[in-house]
Design a protein around this motif. Structure first.
Motif, PDB file in Angstrom:
ATOM      1  N   ALA A 238       0.837  -1.204   0.000  1.00  0.00           N
ATOM      2  CA  ALA A 238       0.000   0.000   0.000  1.00  0.00           C
ATOM      3  C   ALA A 238       0.873   1.255   0.000  1.00  0.00           C
ATOM      4  O   ALA A 238       0.601   2.208  -0.739  1.00  0.00           O
ATOM      5  N   LEU A 239       1.924   1.262   0.795  1.00  0.00           N
ATOM      6  CA  LEU A 239       2.819   2.419   0.836  1.00  0.00           C
ATOM      7  C   LEU A 239       3.550   2.610  -0.495  1.00  0.00           C
ATOM      8  O   LEU A 239       3.701   3.733  -0.976  1.00  0.00           O
ATOM      9  N   LEU A 240       3.977   1.520  -1.098  1.00  0.00           N
ATOM     10  CA  LEU A 240       4.667   1.600  -2.377  1.00  0.00           C
ATOM     11  C   LEU A 240       3.720   2.116  -3.458  1.00  0.00           C
ATOM     12  O   LEU A 240       4.098   2.968  -4.271  1.00  0.00           O
ATOM     13  N   TYR A 241       2.491   1.629  -3.468  1.00  0.00           N
ATOM     14  CA  TYR A 241       1.489   2.107  -4.434  1.00  0.00           C
ATOM     15  C   TYR A 241       1.245   3.604  -4.244  1.00  0.00           C
ATOM     16  O   TYR A 241       1.196   4.359  -5.220  1.00  0.00           O
ATOM     17  N   THR A 242       1.111   4.034  -2.997  1.00  0.00           N
ATOM     18  CA  THR A 242       0.892   5.456  -2.713  1.00  0.00           C
ATOM     19  C   THR A 242       2.083   6.282  -3.188  1.00  0.00           C
ATOM     20  O   THR A 242       1.913   7.337  -3.793  1.00  0.00           O
ATOM     21  N   LEU A 243       3.278   5.802  -2.919  1.00  0.00           N
ATOM     22  CA  LEU A 243       4.491   6.507  -3.325  1.00  0.00           C
ATOM     23  C   LEU A 243       4.550   6.653  -4.837  1.00  0.00           C
ATOM     24  O   LEU A 243       4.840   7.736  -5.359  1.00  0.00           O
ATOM     25  N   ILE A 244       4.270   5.588  -5.553  1.00  0.00           N
ATOM     26  CA  ILE A 244       4.331   5.625  -7.015  1.00  0.00           C
ATOM     27  C   ILE A 244       3.259   6.549  -7.577  1.00  0.00           C
ATOM     28  O   ILE A 244       3.521   7.350  -8.479  1.00  0.00           O
ATOM     29  N   SER A 245       2.046   6.469  -7.042  1.00  0.00           N
ATOM     30  CA  SER A 245       0.974   7.328  -7.554  1.00  0.00           C
ATOM     31  C   SER A 245       1.257   8.801  -7.248  1.00  0.00           C
ATOM     32  O   SER A 245       1.010   9.667  -8.085  1.00  0.00           O
ATOM     33  N   GLN A 246       1.793   9.092  -6.075  1.00  0.00           N
ATOM     34  CA  GLN A 246       2.141  10.473  -5.747  1.00  0.00           C
ATOM     35  C   GLN A 246       3.277  10.967  -6.640  1.00  0.00           C
ATOM     36  O   GLN A 246       3.276  12.125  -7.059  1.00  0.00           O
ATOM     37  N   SER A 247       4.218  10.113  -6.935  1.00  0.00           N
ATOM     38  CA  SER A 247       5.317  10.489  -7.820  1.00  0.00           C
ATOM     39  C   SER A 247       4.785  10.829  -9.213  1.00  0.00           C
ATOM     40  O   SER A 247       5.201  11.818  -9.819  1.00  0.00           O
ATOM     41  N   ALA A 248       3.852  10.019  -9.704  1.00  0.00           N
ATOM     42  CA  ALA A 248       3.256  10.294 -11.016  1.00  0.00           C
ATOM     43  C   ALA A 248       2.477  11.614 -10.981  1.00  0.00           C
ATOM     44  O   ALA A 248       2.543  12.407 -11.933  1.00  0.00           O
ATOM     45  N   ASN A 249       1.756  11.862  -9.888  1.00  0.00           N
ATOM     46  CA  ASN A 249       1.004  13.115  -9.763  1.00  0.00           C
ATOM     47  C   ASN A 249       1.947  14.309  -9.725  1.00  0.00           C
ATOM     48  O   ASN A 249       1.668  15.347 -10.331  1.00  0.00           O
ATOM     49  N   ILE A 250       3.059  14.179  -9.025  1.00  0.00           N
ATOM     50  CA  ILE A 250       4.028  15.265  -8.937  1.00  0.00           C
ATOM     51  C   ILE A 250       4.613  15.560 -10.314  1.00  0.00           C
ATOM     52  O   ILE A 250       4.752  16.723 -10.702  1.00  0.00           O
ATOM     53  N   GLU A 251       4.956  14.518 -11.065  1.00  0.00           N
ATOM     54  CA  GLU A 251       5.498  14.719 -12.403  1.00  0.00           C
ATOM     55  C   GLU A 251       4.481  15.414 -13.301  1.00  0.00           C
ATOM     56  O   GLU A 251       4.834  16.310 -14.068  1.00  0.00           O
ATOM     57  N   ALA A 252       3.208  15.016 -13.193  1.00  0.00           N
ATOM     58  CA  ALA A 252       2.162  15.653 -13.995  1.00  0.00           C
ATOM     59  C   ALA A 252       2.019  17.125 -13.610  1.00  0.00           C
ATOM     60  O   ALA A 252       1.866  17.992 -14.481  1.00  0.00           O
TER      61      ALA A 252
END
Length: 123
Positions: free
Chosen positions: A51-65
């Protein structure tokens, strides 16, 4: 042959032997419970880390966007600032009577007194 020999051997039923068997059973139960606890905790930790890894990856994608969007907006802002500067210059020019007269002659074919306008067809 060995199977026949095992059947012929009887166990001693003393209190010491019974106590040792109980200790072995308790130790086996404890080992089984430890394995179950370890497996359960491993599963929980795996779920939490997933769950933490999924959150980290999704937040990283949001930050890049958001960064890409910010860059596009900054470019748009620069373009709008240039356009604003051009419009301010145009406003300054429109306050000048000579510039307005020149625009009127150019766009609406107006002329000064005694001036003749020739229109040349464009090919």
């Amino acid at each position: 042959m060995s199977v026949l020999q095992k059947n012929k051997v009887t166990k001693i039923r003393s209190s010491y032997v019974l106590e040792q068997e109980r200790k072995e059973k308790r130790a086996m139960r404890r080992r089984r419970m430890a394995i179950i606890r370890f497996t359960l905790l491993s599963g929980i930790l795996l779920a939490i880390s997933s769950a933490l890894l999924y959150t980290l990856i999704s937040q990283s994608a949001n930050i890049e966007a958001k960064i890409e969007e910010e860059q596009k907006l900054e470019q748009q802002l620069e373009k709008l600032k240039k356009e604003e500067q051009q419009l301010k210059e145009e406003i300054k020019k429109l306050n000048d009577d000579e510039y307005i007269a020149e625009l009127a002659r150019k766009n609406y074919f107006l002329s000064k007194e005694g001036e003749i306008i020739f229109s040349v067809p464009e090919e």
